[in-house]
Design a protein around this motif. Structure first.
Motif, mmCIF file in Angstrom:
data_model
loop_
_atom_site.group_PDB
_atom_site.id
_atom_site.type_symbol
_atom_site.label_atom_id
_atom_site.label_comp_id
_atom_site.label_asym_id
_atom_site.label_seq_id
_atom_site.Cartn_x
_atom_site.Cartn_y
_atom_site.Cartn_z
ATOM 1 N N LYS A 67 29.830 70.028 47.163
ATOM 2 C CA LYS A 67 29.663 69.054 46.461
ATOM 3 C C LYS A 67 30.965 68.378 45.618
ATOM 4 O O LYS A 67 31.057 67.239 45.377
ATOM 5 C CB LYS A 67 28.713 69.604 45.150
ATOM 6 N N ILE A 68 31.930 69.316 45.225
ATOM 7 C CA ILE A 68 33.205 68.738 44.631
ATOM 8 C C ILE A 68 33.900 67.881 45.788
ATOM 9 O O ILE A 68 34.314 66.634 45.047
ATOM 10 C CB ILE A 68 34.032 70.048 44.269
ATOM 11 N N LEU A 69 33.778 68.115 46.964
ATOM 12 C CA LEU A 69 34.510 67.490 47.928
ATOM 13 C C LEU A 69 33.745 65.879 47.981
ATOM 14 O O LEU A 69 34.443 64.869 48.025
ATOM 15 C CB LEU A 69 34.743 68.075 49.074
ATOM 16 N N LEU A 70 32.394 66.080 47.801
ATOM 17 C CA LEU A 70 31.621 64.770 47.904
ATOM 18 C C LEU A 70 32.028 63.998 46.637
ATOM 19 O O LEU A 70 32.321 62.609 46.955
ATOM 20 C CB LEU A 70 30.060 65.087 47.711
ATOM 21 N N ILE A 71 32.248 64.496 45.307
ATOM 22 C CA ILE A 71 32.576 63.792 44.320
ATOM 23 C C ILE A 71 33.983 63.046 44.659
ATOM 24 O O ILE A 71 34.456 62.068 44.404
ATOM 25 C CB ILE A 71 32.735 64.627 43.059
ATOM 26 N N ALA A 72 34.930 63.977 45.206
ATOM 27 C CA ALA A 72 36.325 63.432 45.830
ATOM 28 C C ALA A 72 36.114 62.267 46.604
ATOM 29 O O ALA A 72 36.798 61.344 46.341
ATOM 30 C CB ALA A 72 37.072 64.450 46.353
ATOM 31 N N VAL A 73 35.439 62.215 47.711
ATOM 32 C CA VAL A 73 35.100 61.224 48.395
ATOM 33 C C VAL A 73 34.666 59.727 47.722
ATOM 34 O O VAL A 73 35.053 58.885 47.946
ATOM 35 C CB VAL A 73 34.176 61.589 49.580
ATOM 36 N N PHE A 74 33.551 60.238 46.844
ATOM 37 C CA PHE A 74 33.192 59.007 45.899
ATOM 38 C C PHE A 74 34.187 58.464 45.312
ATOM 39 O O PHE A 74 33.975 57.243 45.191
ATOM 40 C CB PHE A 74 31.790 59.662 45.095
ATOM 41 N N MET A 75 34.696 59.292 44.582
ATOM 42 C CA MET A 75 35.830 58.763 43.703
ATOM 43 C C MET A 75 36.916 57.856 44.494
ATOM 44 O O MET A 75 37.421 56.789 43.930
ATOM 45 C CB MET A 75 36.470 59.759 42.678
ATOM 46 N N PHE A 76 37.246 58.562 45.607
ATOM 47 C CA PHE A 76 38.239 57.781 46.280
ATOM 48 C C PHE A 76 37.773 56.315 46.956
ATOM 49 O O PHE A 76 38.574 55.393 47.113
ATOM 50 C CB PHE A 76 38.412 58.632 47.589
ATOM 51 N N LEU A 77 36.273 56.117 47.014
ATOM 52 C CA LEU A 77 36.079 54.926 47.058
ATOM 53 C C LEU A 77 35.756 53.998 46.083
ATOM 54 O O LEU A 77 35.995 52.935 45.938
ATOM 55 C CB LEU A 77 34.564 55.013 47.912
ATOM 56 N N ALA A 78 35.179 54.574 44.810
ATOM 57 C CA ALA A 78 34.633 53.738 43.798
ATOM 58 C C ALA A 78 35.831 53.355 42.877
ATOM 59 O O ALA A 78 35.721 52.364 42.352
ATOM 60 C CB ALA A 78 33.747 54.547 43.000
#
Lengths: 107, 86, 160
Positions: A67-78
């Motif tokens: 889940k933490i890596l999912l947040i990382a991908v999300f922040m990297f896009l958003a």
């Protein structure tokens, strides 16, 4: 194994804190809106990604780190997208762009 | 490791207070929006570190996903509002 | 007014992110028992994803995805599911929202009946909150008159 994990997590977190600090200094010290956005847009994205990777390494292999890596991908896009939205609104509203002041007397 | 996490969280809190200067005194609404976005990203990391300190990361991860999401949607909405306000 | 859509960068990123945001909203609704969240929070996340769609594409293009009439139906059906679960328990000789009484018609023991009852209530609350969030956003951003409805309102005003 535990020690290597902790050291890697600490290094990543310290790197994230360093880039957070540079982004904050840029936000406080730069002269106009676009340069400040330039500092926070790139610096915060890199810092958040580094911090999240460090926390995921410390958490180990489980659902939480996924889940933490999912947040990382999300922040990297958003994060760049929201920076782009704000800066485009600034351009459309006609904010003044900072230029270096020329010395009086010199042509 | 707990002490190190506490130190990192305190450091990021100090940076949040520095950014609050731009939120309060920043000239114009655009500087304020950029600074609030920066505060949101720092708060995300602080939330996760607090989760590690309380040993309840599985709870705090869900909250921080929602925080990141609402930060992004709020930024896009405010940008669109300012653009239409012109 | 939200006639116009955003530019291509914001549209592309929104198109990539919106399905995952909606999936996460469903996850929050379904796992409301033992993790933070529940019906209201999951509904807010689903509503936020639809608001992002409306922001990125503008009302004209997103009209077919988020029709106003369907939102009204959804908010009504959500409240109906919530109140219907409550009154079903009343009919089965319990108190209002006394989920253990549902065990008689679900053919399970009381604990499973409570879990399923809470799940149905949360689904109803999530549907209602999602629809009402998007309705409030549409009302605030358009001033109460949706684009395309203005001509109809003028016609009815002239006839009257």
């Amino acid at each position: 194994m535990e020690t290597i994990q902790n050291i890697l997590a600490g290094l990543f977190l310290l790197g994230g804190c360093f880039f957070f600090a540079t982004a904050t200094v840029g936000l406080l010290r730069f002269p106009d809106f676009f340069t400040r956005l330039h500092a926070t847009g790139k610096g915060d994205t890199l810092a958040v990604t580094l911090c999240l990777i460090g926390l995921a390494i410390h958490s180990g292999l489980n659902m939480t780190s996924v889940k933490i890596l999912l947040i990382a991908v999300f922040m990297f896009l958003a994060q760049p997208t929201s920076t782009h939205a704000i800066s485009r609104a600034g351009v459309r509203c006609g904010l003044e762009i900072w230029r270096k002041k020329e010395k009086e007397g010199n042509p | 490791m707990q002490t190190f996490f506490l130190a990192v969280a305190l450091g990021i809190c100090f940076l949040v207070f520095l950014v609050l200067y731009r939120v309060v005194y920043g000239p114009g609404v655009f500087n304020r929006v950029a600074a609030i976005s920066a505060v949101g990203t720092k708060t995300l990391i602080i939330l996760l570190i607090v989760g590690f300190l309380y040993q309840r990361v599985d709870m705090f991860v869900d909250i921080s996903i929602v925080y990141a999401l609402l930060n992004f949607i709020g930024c896009v909405a405010v940008a669109k509002y300012l653009e239409m306000e012109r | 007014m939200i006639y116009r859509g955003e530019d291509i960068i914001i549209r592309t990123i929104s198109r990539m992110l919106i399905p995952f945001i909606q999936l996460y909203g469903l996850y929050v609704i379904m796992h409301g028992h033992y993790s933070p969240g529940g019906g209201f929070q999951g509904g807010v996340i689903l509503g936020a994803s639809l608001i992002l769609l409306l922001l990125a594409y503008g009302y004209q293009d997103a009209k077919s995805r988020v029709p106003e009439k369907l939102l009204t139906v959804f908010s009504g059906v959500g409240v109906f599911i919530y109140a219907g679960t409550g009154f079903l328990c009343l009919v089965l000789l319990g108190n209002f929202l006394d989920y253990a009484m549902l065990a008689k018609i679900l053919h399970t023991d009381a604990a499973h009946a409570r879990s399923l009852g809470i799940l149905s209530v949360e689904i109803g609350v999530g549907m209602a909150v999602m629809a009402v969030m998007v309705s409030i956003f549409l009302d605030i951003s358009t001033g109460g008159v949706l684009p395309g409805e203005e001509e109809e309102k003028q016609k009815t005003a002239e006839e009257a």
